[in-house]
Design an enzyme around this catalytic site. Structure first.
Site, PDB file in Angstrom:
ATOM      1  N   TYR A  30       0.845  -1.205   0.000  1.00  0.00           N
ATOM      2  CA  TYR A  30       0.000   0.000   0.000  1.00  0.00           C
ATOM      3  C   TYR A  30       0.879   1.253   0.000  1.00  0.00           C
ATOM      4  O   TYR A  30       0.690   2.158  -0.832  1.00  0.00           O
ATOM      5  CB  TYR A  30      -0.899  -0.018   1.244  1.00  0.00           C
ATOM      6  CG  TYR A  30      -1.814   1.172   1.376  1.00  0.00           C
ATOM      7  CD1 TYR A  30      -2.998   1.245   0.639  1.00  0.00           C
ATOM      8  CD2 TYR A  30      -1.513   2.231   2.232  1.00  0.00           C
ATOM      9  CE1 TYR A  30      -3.848   2.339   0.759  1.00  0.00           C
ATOM     10  CE2 TYR A  30      -2.349   3.321   2.358  1.00  0.00           C
ATOM     11  CZ  TYR A  30      -3.528   3.368   1.625  1.00  0.00           C
ATOM     12  OH  TYR A  30      -4.365   4.455   1.738  1.00  0.00           O
ATOM     13  N   LYS A  77       1.240   4.130  -2.996  1.00  0.00           N
ATOM     14  CA  LYS A  77       0.900   5.548  -2.809  1.00  0.00           C
ATOM     15  C   LYS A  77       2.123   6.444  -3.076  1.00  0.00           C
ATOM     16  O   LYS A  77       1.990   7.563  -3.572  1.00  0.00           O
ATOM     17  CB  LYS A  77       0.344   5.786  -1.404  1.00  0.00           C
ATOM     18  CG  LYS A  77      -0.990   5.073  -1.140  1.00  0.00           C
ATOM     19  CD  LYS A  77      -2.104   5.568  -2.057  1.00  0.00           C
ATOM     20  CE  LYS A  77      -3.463   4.995  -1.697  1.00  0.00           C
ATOM     21  NZ  LYS A  77      -4.558   5.482  -2.536  1.00  0.00           N
TER      22      LYS A  77
HETATM   23  N1  LIG Z   1      -9.800   6.246   4.907  1.00  0.00           N
HETATM   24  C1  LIG Z   1      -8.563   6.640   5.147  1.00  0.00           C
HETATM   25  O1  LIG Z   1      -8.174   6.894   6.294  1.00  0.00           O
HETATM   26  C2  LIG Z   1      -7.597   6.838   4.003  1.00  0.00           C
HETATM   27  C3  LIG Z   1      -6.340   7.353   4.302  1.00  0.00           C
HETATM   28  C4  LIG Z   1      -5.447   7.589   3.273  1.00  0.00           C
HETATM   29  C5  LIG Z   1      -5.796   7.308   1.973  1.00  0.00           C
HETATM   30  N2  LIG Z   1      -7.023   6.785   1.705  1.00  0.00           N
HETATM   31  C6  LIG Z   1      -7.332   6.518   0.285  1.00  0.00           C
HETATM   32  O2  LIG Z   1      -8.560   7.072  -0.076  1.00  0.00           O
HETATM   33  C7  LIG Z   1      -9.156   6.326  -1.133  1.00  0.00           C
HETATM   34  C8  LIG Z   1     -10.596   5.991  -0.778  1.00  0.00           C
HETATM   35  O3  LIG Z   1     -10.600   5.240   0.402  1.00  0.00           O
HETATM   36  P1  LIG Z   1     -11.823   5.189   1.418  1.00  0.00           P
HETATM   37  O4  LIG Z   1     -11.248   5.400   2.757  1.00  0.00           O
HETATM   38  O5  LIG Z   1     -12.931   6.055   0.954  1.00  0.00           O
HETATM   39  O6  LIG Z   1     -12.170   3.633   1.312  1.00  0.00           O
HETATM   40  P2  LIG Z   1     -13.539   2.857   1.083  1.00  0.00           P
HETATM   41  O7  LIG Z   1     -13.206   1.418   1.230  1.00  0.00           O
HETATM   42  O8  LIG Z   1     -14.611   3.427   1.949  1.00  0.00           O
HETATM   43  O9  LIG Z   1     -13.888   3.186  -0.440  1.00  0.00           O
HETATM   44  C9  LIG Z   1     -13.125   2.663  -1.490  1.00  0.00           C
HETATM   45  C10 LIG Z   1     -14.082   2.352  -2.623  1.00  0.00           C
HETATM   46  O10 LIG Z   1     -13.297   1.861  -3.711  1.00  0.00           O
HETATM   47  C11 LIG Z   1     -13.953   0.730  -4.255  1.00  0.00           C
HETATM   48  N3  LIG Z   1     -13.002  -0.166  -4.873  1.00  0.00           N
HETATM   49  C12 LIG Z   1     -12.069  -0.932  -4.252  1.00  0.00           C
HETATM   50  N4  LIG Z   1     -11.414  -1.663  -5.153  1.00  0.00           N
HETATM   51  C13 LIG Z   1     -11.929  -1.359  -6.365  1.00  0.00           C
HETATM   52  C14 LIG Z   1     -11.660  -1.795  -7.682  1.00  0.00           C
HETATM   53  N5  LIG Z   1     -10.741  -2.736  -7.927  1.00  0.00           N
HETATM   54  N6  LIG Z   1     -12.363  -1.261  -8.696  1.00  0.00           N
HETATM   55  C15 LIG Z   1     -13.309  -0.320  -8.467  1.00  0.00           C
HETATM   56  N7  LIG Z   1     -13.623   0.117  -7.230  1.00  0.00           N
HETATM   57  C16 LIG Z   1     -12.935  -0.393  -6.190  1.00  0.00           C
HETATM   58  C17 LIG Z   1     -14.640   0.056  -3.078  1.00  0.00           C
HETATM   59  O11 LIG Z   1     -15.705  -0.786  -3.484  1.00  0.00           O
HETATM   60  C18 LIG Z   1     -15.092   1.260  -2.268  1.00  0.00           C
HETATM   61  O12 LIG Z   1     -16.397   1.663  -2.612  1.00  0.00           O
HETATM   62  C19 LIG Z   1      -8.270   5.090  -1.331  1.00  0.00           C
HETATM   63  O13 LIG Z   1      -7.417   5.322  -2.431  1.00  0.00           O
HETATM   64  C20 LIG Z   1      -7.476   5.027  -0.037  1.00  0.00           C
HETATM   65  O14 LIG Z   1      -6.214   4.417  -0.189  1.00  0.00           O
HETATM   66  C21 LIG Z   1      -7.931   6.532   2.687  1.00  0.00           C
END
Ligand SMILES: NC(=O)c1ccc[n+]([C@@H]2O[C@H](COP(=O)([O-])OP(=O)(O)OC[C@H]3O[C@@H](n4cnc5c(N)ncnc54)[C@H](O)[C@@H]3O)[C@@H](O)[C@H]2O)c1
Length: 255
Positions: free
Chosen positions: A160, A164
């Site tokens: 991961y 990133k």
């Molecule tokens: N939540 C956090 O604290 C956090 C922190 C840093 C970065 N992020 C990044 O933010 C972004 C969104 O994360 P989130 O927290 O909203 O997570 P989340 O799991 O709530 O949402 C992610 C969405 O992406 C979809 N998804 C996953 N794999 C997929 C694929 N192969 N094809 C199409 N859709 C797919 C999932 O179904 C889900 O709806 C991600 O890139 C994550 O790495 C999140």
């Protein structure tokens, strides 16, 4: 709407940040192409959007599949003609384990979803942006949802963190290559309560430790926090910004 960029692609719109961004940007008057691997949650996002004035195109599929990305962009162009903003957001955390124990397919899957899909969508959409009506001063914007883990890598989340870091490097490279009419920025969130974590009850306890020890603003982030910064990045107010990796983490890291 405070921008003449109207049509926005958001991946991962069925949950978390993607859903919050979709609700916010629709309320601000943008047309949306929303995609997610989970068709049910994607449709739920569409139901949660109250605005009847903006158009929405739903595209269910796996961003790890290049064929799906190509057909999504083709369908989006057929529906909206011009594409103005790409928000690469769909992401997975992958297996929690030491990097040396990680099986190759697990590493590759994280890279396919978190990096290769971002790159391929940037490529498809930027090429389209270059050929379409020349809006001034900015013809298109790309916003990559990255992570502070790309700047300060986390043990046990090696694939991961590396994916990133690659997104961060690509953001700077594309900002240079696509200037001056297309801007490219990344948002680096910290710890936000969304679907990516909320299935694991142990994490709630870990989170409280993180709030007390690491987050200067002393609260976890929300999905709406990310929608706020993305709304700014989409708007004309951010037109003089490109190639930036913006920490949006309540004050955890400072570089
Ligand atoms: N939540 C956090 O604290 C956090 C922190 C840093 C970065 N992020 C990044 O933010 C972004 C969104 O994360 P989130 O927290 O909203 O997570 P989340 O799991 O709530 O949402 C992610 C969405 O992406 C979809 N998804 C996953 N794999 C997929 C694929 N192969 N094809 C199409 N859709 C797919 C999932 O179904 C889900 O709806 C991600 O890139 C994550 O790495 C999140």
């Amino acid at each position: 709407m405070s921008s003449n960029l109207k049509n926005i692609i958001i991946t991962g719109a069925g949950s978390g940040f993607g859903r919050a961004m979709a609700i916010r940007l629709s309320a601000e008057g943008y047309n949306l192409i929303l995609s997610d691997i989970n068709e049910e949650t994607l449709q739920e996002t569409a139901r949660l959007i109250k605005s009847s004035e903006t158009k929405i195109l739903l595209q269910a599929g796996d961003v790890g599949n290049p064929g799906f990305l190509k057909s999504m962009v083709k369908n989006a162009i057929e529906e909206f003609q011009d594409l103005h903003v790409l928000i690469n957001n769909a992401g997975i955390s992958g297996d929690v384990m030491n990097m040396i124990d990680l099986p190759e397919p697990a590493l590759m899957r994280v890279f396919d979803v978190n990096f290769k899909a971002y790159w391929l969508l940037c490529k498809l959409v930027a090429k389209k942006m270059k050929t379409q009506k020349k809006l001034k001063p900015i013809r298109g914007k790309i916003i990559n949802i990255s992570s502070i883990a790309g700047k300060q890598p986390l043990e046990m989340l090696g694939a991961y963190s590396c994916s990133k870091a690659a997104v961060n490097a690509m953001t700077i490279i594309l900002a240079k290559e696509l200037a001056p009419r297309i801007t490219v920025n990344a948002v680096c969130p910290g710890f936000h309560v969304t679907g990516i974590y909320k299935n694991d009850p142990n994490l709630v306890q870990d989170y409280m430790k993180i709030v007390n020890q690491k987050i200067r603003l002393r609260r976890l982030g929300t999905a709406e926090d990310i929608a706020n910064i993305v709304s700014f990045l989409v708007s004309d107010d951010s037109n003089y910004m490109t190639g930036q990796l913006i920490n949006y983490d309540g004050g955890i890291i400072f570089h």
